[in-house]
Write a protein that holds these residues in place. Sequence first.
Motif, short mmCIF file in Angstrom:
data_model
loop_
_atom_site.label_atom_id
_atom_site.label_comp_id
_atom_site.label_asym_id
_atom_site.label_seq_id
_atom_site.Cartn_x
_atom_site.Cartn_y
_atom_site.Cartn_z
N SER A 202 -18.60 43.83 -27.61
CA SER A 202 -19.45 42.99 -28.44
C SER A 202 -19.93 41.79 -27.65
O SER A 202 -19.13 41.02 -27.10
CB SER A 202 -18.67 42.52 -29.68
OG SER A 202 -19.47 41.70 -30.50
N SER A 239 -22.49 46.35 -29.01
CA SER A 239 -23.06 45.72 -30.21
C SER A 239 -23.27 44.24 -29.93
O SER A 239 -22.81 43.70 -28.92
CB SER A 239 -22.14 45.92 -31.42
OG SER A 239 -20.90 45.26 -31.22
N GLN A 241 -23.24 40.27 -31.79
CA GLN A 241 -22.68 39.52 -32.90
C GLN A 241 -23.38 38.19 -33.11
O GLN A 241 -24.33 37.84 -32.42
CB GLN A 241 -21.19 39.27 -32.65
CG GLN A 241 -20.91 38.43 -31.42
CD GLN A 241 -19.43 38.28 -31.14
OE1 GLN A 241 -18.82 39.12 -30.50
NE2 GLN A 241 -18.85 37.19 -31.65
N THR A 254 -22.75 43.82 -34.60
CA THR A 254 -21.31 44.10 -34.54
C THR A 254 -20.71 44.34 -35.92
O THR A 254 -19.94 45.29 -36.11
CB THR A 254 -20.58 42.94 -33.84
OG1 THR A 254 -21.04 42.85 -32.49
CG2 THR A 254 -19.08 43.16 -33.83
N THR A 257 -21.69 47.71 -37.20
CA THR A 257 -21.03 48.76 -36.41
C THR A 257 -19.59 48.94 -36.86
O THR A 257 -19.11 50.08 -37.05
CB THR A 257 -21.08 48.41 -34.92
OG1 THR A 257 -22.45 48.30 -34.50
CG2 THR A 257 -20.39 49.46 -34.08
N VAL A 271 -11.69 46.04 -29.55
CA VAL A 271 -12.95 45.30 -29.37
C VAL A 271 -12.75 44.27 -28.26
O VAL A 271 -11.79 43.51 -28.27
CB VAL A 271 -13.36 44.57 -30.67
CG1 VAL A 271 -14.70 43.86 -30.46
CG2 VAL A 271 -13.46 45.55 -31.83
N LEU A 287 -14.66 37.90 -34.46
CA LEU A 287 -14.22 39.27 -34.16
C LEU A 287 -12.80 39.53 -34.64
O LEU A 287 -12.54 40.51 -35.34
CB LEU A 287 -14.29 39.53 -32.65
CG LEU A 287 -15.68 39.59 -32.01
CD1 LEU A 287 -15.55 39.86 -30.51
CD2 LEU A 287 -16.53 40.67 -32.66
N GLY A 291 -13.98 40.37 -38.21
CA GLY A 291 -14.24 41.72 -37.74
C GLY A 291 -13.14 42.68 -38.14
O GLY A 291 -13.40 43.81 -38.56
#
Length: 334
Positions: A202, A239, A241, A254, A257, A271, A287, A291
């Motif tokens: 990411s 991806s 973000q 992100t 995804t 990740v 994340l 995430g």
Amino acid sequence: MIPSDHPDIPSSKVGILLVNLGTPDAPDAPSVKIYLREFLSDPRVVEIPALVWQPILRGIILNTRPEKSARAYREVWTEEGSPLAVITASQAKALGKAFAGRATVDWAMRYGNPGIAGKLDALKAAGCERILLAPLYPQYCAATTATANDAAFAALATMRWQPALRTLPPYHDDPLYIGALKADLERQLKALDFTPDRLLLSFHGMPQRTLERGDPYSCQCRKTARLLGEALGREVDVSFQSRFGRAKWIEPATDATLAAYPGQEVRKIAVAAPGFSADCLETIEELGIRGRDTFLGAGGTHFARLDCLNASKAGIAMLERLVARELEGWLPAP
């Protein structure tokens, strides 16, 4: 012979200034507001005419976003302070040991404290007549690398006696960088208690119009991912973000995804964020917390956020070699 009334002048030295993006001074709304005002007022960051953008920024965004962002910062703040500042200071300290006796190493932030201008002044006052400015962005973007350089050049414009200045180029495809990522990610993947179905890389996003105006950032991100995948001997996904505002941003996103993975029978993922040189709000909170929630909420079973290079052995060894290469002709032999 120097006259008796001549002012003291420090002996000539070489300086290295590591630069990262920035952070508020504290995880509260007033501090975040000050930080966001500076960050989002940079025309390199928001490429909208000031007459249009500033009323939006000051009338809406700075009256609504700071508290929300402050809550996110409180999720990641440490006893030592902002993770980005703490890690960048650690990188400078480690690099200082590597260059002990040959160069003076310090660090600064493009937005917030400590600022680039003040650190350049301090290095010059300490006798650094030659300085390497090292923006810690592997991939070049006008909103990161260029604006850090802008701030340094603006600071030099105020000096009567300027130091010589070199800048660290982007290193997105440098074998030293790819090798450091490979070694550090392999170490972290090996330590997991599960085998990921996918490795997602990411990168920070950027508006689509930035790409269309000729910025090489997204292409360099994809090249980094391709080279890293080849080095690891495995397929990687890419991806982007941190979308902001209503403009179209480069894709895939992100968050989208992560939400889609379980429906594709991808239930175990790791990740990594190789475009960030140090863990920060975007990696730890966006994340690692949001995430993770997105992925597990969509039906995933195993999630791991891998650390950035930070001040790891591989990361510092890479920085030392990159910096030494840029200082050739300035430094004495080790």
